[in-house]
Design a protein around this motif. Structure first.
Motif, PDB file in Angstrom:
ATOM      1  N   GLY A  17       0.783  -1.241   0.000  1.00 53.85           N
ATOM      2  CA  GLY A  17       0.000   0.000   0.000  1.00 53.85           C
ATOM      3  C   GLY A  17       0.810   1.283   0.000  1.00 53.85           C
ATOM      4  N   LEU A  18       2.016   1.244   0.542  1.00 53.70           N
ATOM      5  CA  LEU A  18       2.802   2.484   0.515  1.00 53.70           C
ATOM      6  C   LEU A  18       3.288   2.760  -0.909  1.00 53.70           C
ATOM      7  N   SER A  19       3.394   1.697  -1.707  1.00 47.34           N
ATOM      8  CA  SER A  19       3.782   1.884  -3.112  1.00 47.34           C
ATOM      9  C   SER A  19       2.577   2.299  -3.951  1.00 47.34           C
ATOM     10  N   ILE A  20       1.448   1.609  -3.745  1.00 53.48           N
ATOM     11  CA  ILE A  20       0.271   1.819  -4.595  1.00 53.48           C
ATOM     12  C   ILE A  20      -0.565   3.016  -4.137  1.00 53.48           C
ATOM     13  N   GLY A  21      -0.578   3.282  -2.815  1.00 60.26           N
ATOM     14  CA  GLY A  21      -1.525   4.222  -2.224  1.00 60.26           C
ATOM     15  C   GLY A  21      -1.575   5.614  -2.857  1.00 60.26           C
ATOM     16  N   PRO A  22      -0.427   6.276  -3.032  1.00 62.92           N
ATOM     17  CA  PRO A  22      -0.506   7.637  -3.593  1.00 62.92           C
ATOM     18  C   PRO A  22      -1.153   7.661  -4.980  1.00 62.92           C
ATOM     19  N   TYR A  23      -0.812   6.697  -5.819  1.00 59.76           N
ATOM     20  CA  TYR A  23      -1.393   6.680  -7.174  1.00 59.76           C
ATOM     21  C   TYR A  23      -2.874   6.281  -7.118  1.00 59.76           C
ATOM     22  N   ALA A  24      -3.188   5.298  -6.270  1.00 55.90           N
ATOM     23  CA  ALA A  24      -4.596   4.885  -6.142  1.00 55.90           C
ATOM     24  C   ALA A  24      -5.450   6.055  -5.651  1.00 55.90           C
ATOM     25  N   GLY A  25      -4.891   6.879  -4.780  1.00 60.60           N
ATOM     26  CA  GLY A  25      -5.612   8.056  -4.291  1.00 60.60           C
ATOM     27  C   GLY A  25      -5.912   9.032  -5.421  1.00 60.60           C
ATOM     28  N   ARG A  26      -4.964   9.158  -6.326  1.00 61.69           N
ATOM     29  CA  ARG A  26      -5.185  10.034  -7.494  1.00 61.69           C
ATOM     30  C   ARG A  26      -6.339   9.487  -8.346  1.00 61.69           C
ATOM     31  N   LEU A  27      -6.368   8.154  -8.528  1.00 59.99           N
ATOM     32  CA  LEU A  27      -7.448   7.549  -9.328  1.00 59.99           C
ATOM     33  C   LEU A  27      -8.809   7.783  -8.660  1.00 59.99           C
ATOM     34  N   LEU A  28      -8.842   7.606  -7.327  1.00 59.79           N
ATOM     35  CA  LEU A  28     -10.116   7.811  -6.612  1.00 59.79           C
ATOM     36  C   LEU A  28     -10.574   9.266  -6.713  1.00 59.79           C
ATOM     37  N   SER A  29      -9.617  10.184  -6.715  1.00 57.97           N
ATOM     38  CA  SER A  29     -10.004  11.608  -6.830  1.00 57.97           C
ATOM     39  C   SER A  29     -10.632  11.871  -8.202  1.00 57.97           C
ATOM     40  N   GLN A  30     -10.158  11.169  -9.212  1.00 56.51           N
ATOM     41  CA  GLN A  30     -10.732  11.360 -10.559  1.00 56.51           C
ATOM     42  C   GLN A  30     -12.172  10.844 -10.598  1.00 56.51           C
ATOM     43  N   ILE A  31     -12.405   9.701  -9.928  1.00 65.67           N
ATOM     44  CA  ILE A  31     -13.780   9.167  -9.874  1.00 65.67           C
ATOM     45  C   ILE A  31     -14.684  10.155  -9.144  1.00 65.67           C
ATOM     46  N   CYS A  32     -14.181  10.639  -8.027  1.00 63.38           N
ATOM     47  CA  CYS A  32     -14.936  11.575  -7.190  1.00 63.38           C
ATOM     48  C   CYS A  32     -15.316  12.827  -7.979  1.00 63.38           C
ATOM     49  N   ALA A  33     -14.403  13.279  -8.831  1.00 62.18           N
ATOM     50  CA  ALA A  33     -14.643  14.493  -9.613  1.00 62.18           C
ATOM     51  C   ALA A  33     -15.524  14.218 -10.824  1.00 62.18           C
ATOM     52  N   GLY A  34     -15.980  12.963 -10.960  1.00 56.39           N
ATOM     53  CA  GLY A  34     -16.899  12.639 -12.052  1.00 56.39           C
ATOM     54  C   GLY A  34     -16.201  12.343 -13.374  1.00 56.39           C
ATOM     55  N   GLU A  35     -14.894  12.130 -13.319  1.00 51.51           N
ATOM     56  CA  GLU A  35     -14.151  11.813 -14.558  1.00 51.51           C
ATOM     57  C   GLU A  35     -13.954  10.306 -14.681  1.00 51.51           C
ATOM     58  N   SER A  36     -13.612   9.872 -15.883  1.00 49.54           N
ATOM     59  CA  SER A  36     -13.161   8.483 -16.038  1.00 49.54           C
ATOM     60  C   SER A  36     -11.726   8.431 -15.558  1.00 49.54           C
ATOM     61  N   PRO A  37     -11.405   7.495 -14.666  1.00 48.75           N
ATOM     62  CA  PRO A  37     -10.009   7.425 -14.215  1.00 48.75           C
ATOM     63  C   PRO A  37      -9.054   7.160 -15.371  1.00 48.75           C
ATOM     64  N   GLU A  38      -7.815   7.603 -15.217  1.00 44.23           N
ATOM     65  CA  GLU A  38      -6.866   7.542 -16.339  1.00 44.23           C
ATOM     66  C   GLU A  38      -6.466   6.124 -16.720  1.00 44.23           C
ATOM     67  N   ILE A  39      -6.721   5.148 -15.854  1.00 44.85           N
ATOM     68  CA  ILE A  39      -6.562   3.746 -16.278  1.00 44.85           C
ATOM     69  C   ILE A  39      -7.879   3.021 -15.987  1.00 44.85           C
ATOM     70  N   ASP A  40      -8.051   1.888 -16.633  1.00 48.41           N
ATOM     71  CA  ASP A  40      -9.273   1.097 -16.426  1.00 48.41           C
ATOM     72  C   ASP A  40      -9.255   0.509 -15.015  1.00 48.41           C
ATOM     73  N   ILE A  41     -10.209   0.917 -14.178  1.00 50.84           N
ATOM     74  CA  ILE A  41     -10.197   0.385 -12.813  1.00 50.84           C
ATOM     75  C   ILE A  41     -11.270  -0.698 -12.619  1.00 50.84           C
ATOM     76  N   SER A  42     -11.874  -1.159 -13.715  1.00 51.98           N
ATOM     77  CA  SER A  42     -12.941  -2.159 -13.551  1.00 51.98           C
ATOM     78  C   SER A  42     -12.466  -3.452 -12.849  1.00 51.98           C
ATOM     79  N   PRO A  43     -11.194  -3.862 -12.973  1.00 52.94           N
ATOM     80  CA  PRO A  43     -10.801  -5.077 -12.233  1.00 52.94           C
ATOM     81  C   PRO A  43     -10.839  -4.919 -10.711  1.00 52.94           C
ATOM     82  N   TYR A  44     -10.978  -3.682 -10.232  1.00 53.65           N
ATOM     83  CA  TYR A  44     -10.872  -3.449  -8.785  1.00 53.65           C
ATOM     84  C   TYR A  44     -12.213  -3.030  -8.159  1.00 53.65           C
ATOM     85  N   THR A  45     -13.304  -3.197  -8.924  1.00 48.07           N
ATOM     86  CA  THR A  45     -14.614  -2.685  -8.481  1.00 48.07           C
ATOM     87  C   THR A  45     -15.073  -3.311  -7.164  1.00 48.07           C
ATOM     88  N   PRO A  46     -15.542  -2.478  -6.212  1.00 50.34           N
ATOM     89  CA  PRO A  46     -16.065  -3.021  -4.951  1.00 50.34           C
ATOM     90  C   PRO A  46     -17.346  -3.829  -5.169  1.00 50.34           C
TER      91      PRO A  46
END
Ligand code: FAD
Length: 368
Positions: free
Chosen positions: A336-365
Motif C-alpha cells: 500500500g505504501l507503493s500503490i496508495g498515492p497513485y490509487a488516491g489520485r485515481l479515486l479523486s478522478q472518480i470523485c470528480a466525475g471523470e473516467s479514471p486515467e486507467i481502467d479500474i474495472s478489475p478493482y470494483t467493490p
C-alpha cells in the motif's frame, strides 16, 4: 462539491490531496486507531523484483512506483520538505545462484517498460557488502538503482498538510455511515450529519466495520505485521539500499542510523496490538541470518500495523454499486505504501466525475 474522506492513511491522505488540488472542498476524518498500517509500513517501493504475478495488481504496483516522481515534485513545489522519500536503490540477494539468475531475468523483463528502475546490474558478494555493510560475506546480488524507500507517516502527513493548505479540513473523530433513500450519509461521533456530496471510505483494516451496516460485505481483514527498528549508533545508514532477500523478510535503512527489519505476516490476528515474543524472534532471526552485522544494533522499537488484506492480492477501488455517493478504496495489503498515492489520485478522478486515467474495472467493490 463537498467530499468527506474517512481515514487519513496513505490512501485517504492522497485522495484528499488530489481533490484539494482540483479546488474541491474536502473534510478528512481520522480516528487515529492503534495499528494504522501507514505508520508501521516498512516503506519499500520496488515493484520490479516481486515474485507475485497477478497482472492487474502488478499494473497498479508498477504505476504506483512510477508516480512517486511526480508526487514528490508536486509536494516539494508546494513547500513540503519532509516527504520521507529516498531513491536509495534496492539490492536483491540470494545464496542460490539459480534463484538469483531467475530473479535477474524477471526484473529485466519487467523494467523493459520501466526506465525509472535504472541500470539494473549484477553485483558480487563483496560489492553487495559494500552497499549494505552488515550483510553476510557470501551473498551475490542484483542491484536496482531505482528502488526506493518511503516513510509512510511523513508522506501521509505531507499530503494531508498540503491538502489543508489548499483549504481542506482535518479532524480526529470516529464516524459511521447509514443509507437513506439509496444515498449514503456520514455521521460524526455525536450523531450529527457531516454534509457531503461524495463519501470516500479509505479506512483500511477497519473499513468493514463501517460498511457492514450498509449491507455491504467488504472482504478486508487485518493482517498483523510486527516490524523491528534498530539503531546502529554512530553509523551513517542513510544511503544504504533496501535489502531484499528471496524470502518474505527484508531490511531497509533510514537517515537516523536506523535499520528496519520486517516483518511478520499474521493472518487471523484480529486487532491484537501487542509485540509478541514469537513475532520479535521471527523477525530478528530472519534479519540476523542475512545481515549478522546488525547483531550489535540497539532495539529501539517494534511497530505493529494491520495491513488491509483482501480476498485476493488486488486492491478494491471504485464506486460502490447500489449506494449513491459512496466510493471505496482499500485492500492495499503489503504494497500500500507503493500503490496508495497513485490509487488516491485515481479515486479523486472518480470523485470528480471523470473516467479514471486507467481502467479500474478489475478493482470494483462489491455491490449492496
Ligand atoms: P491505514 O494506514 O491503516 O489507514 C486507515 C485509517 O482509517 C486509520 O488511520 C484509521 O484510524 C482510520 N479509520 C478507520 N475507521 C475509521 C472510522 N470509522 N472513522 C474515522 N477513521 C477511521 N507497503 C509497501 O508498499 N511497502 C512496504 O514495504 C510495506 N511494508 C509494510 C510493513 C508492515 C509491517 C505493514 C503493517 C504494512 C506494510 N506495507 C507496505 C503496507 C502499507 O503500509 C499499507 O497497505 C497501507 O499503509 C494501507 O494504507 P491505508 O491508508 O489503506 O490504511
Amino acid at each position: 462539491m463537498r467530499v468527506v474522506v474517512i481515514g487519513a492513511g496513505i490512501l485517504g491522505s492522497s485522495v484528499a490531496y488530489h481533490l484539494a488540488m482540483r479546488g474541491i472542498q474536502v473534510e478528512i476524518v481520522d480516528e487515529g486507531h492503534q495499528g494504522k498500517a501507514t505508520l508501521a509500513g516498512a516503506g519499500i517501493v520496488c515493484p520490479w523484483a516481486t515474485k507475485a504475478t497477478d497482472p492487474e495488481w502488478y499494473a497498479l504496483y508498477a504505476a504506483g512506483a512510477r508516480y512517486y516522481g511526480d508526487l514528490v515534485e508536486g509536494l516539494t513545489r508546494r513547500g513540503e520538505v519532509e516527504i520521507g522519500y529516498g531513491r536509495v536503490g534496492a539490492l536483491v540477494v540470494s545464496e542460490d545462484r539459480k534463484e538469483l539468475e531467475a530473479a535477474e531475468q524477471r526484473i529485466h523483463a519487467r523494467i523493459a517498460t520501466a526506465p525509472e528502475a535504472g541500470d539494473v546490474r549484477r553485483v558480487s558478494a563483496a560489492d553487495a557488502k559494500r552497499l549494505f555493510p552488515p550483510l553476510r560475506d557470501d551473498l551475490d546480488g542484483v542491484y536496482i538503482p531505482g528502488g526506493a524507500r518511503v516513510n509512510g507517516s511523513l508522506l501521509a502527513s505531507a499530503m494531508a498538510r498540503a491538502a489543508v493548505a489548499m483549504g481542506a479540513t482535518l479532524r480526529r473523530d470516529h464516524v459511521s455511515l447509514e443509507v437513506q433513500e439509496g444515498r449514503v450519509r456520514c455521521l460524526d461521533s455525536d450523531g450529527s450529519i457531516i454534509e457531503a456530496d461524495e463519501i470516500v471510505v479509505t479506512a483500511g483494516a477497519w473499513a468493514s466495520q463501517i460498511l457492514r451496516p450498509l449491507g455491504l460485505e467488504h472482504p478486508v481483514r487485518p493482517q498483523k505485521g510486527q516490524i523491528v527498528h534498530l539503531r546502529l549508533p554512530g553509523v551513517e545508514t542513510r544511503s544504504w539500499p533496501v535489502l531484499l532477500p528471496m524470502t518474505s523478510h527484508y531490511m531497509l535503512a533510514f537517515d537516523d542510523s536506523r535499520v528496519v527489519i520486517g516483518a511478520t505476516r499474521e493472518d487471523n490476528s484480529g486487532f491484537d496490538y501487542r509485540v509478541t515474543a514469537g513475532g520479535q524472534a521471527e523477525v530478528l532471526n530472519a534479519g540476523l541470518a542475512i545481515a549478522p552485522g546488525l547483531a550489535s544494533g540497539t532495539i529501539i522499537e517494534t511497530r505493529i500495523g494491520f495491513r488491509p488484506a483482501g480476498d485476493s492480492i488486488k486492491p478494491i477501488l471504485g464506486r460502490a454499486e447500489g449506494i449513491e455517493g459512496l466510493i471505496i478504496g482499500n485492500a492495499l495489503g503489503a504494497s500500500g505504501l507503493s500503490i496508495g498515492p497513485y490509487a488516491g489520485r485515481l479515486l479523486s478522478q472518480i470523485c470528480a466525475g471523470e473516467s479514471p486515467e486507467i481502467d479500474i474495472s478489475p478493482y470494483t467493490p462489491a455491490s449492496a
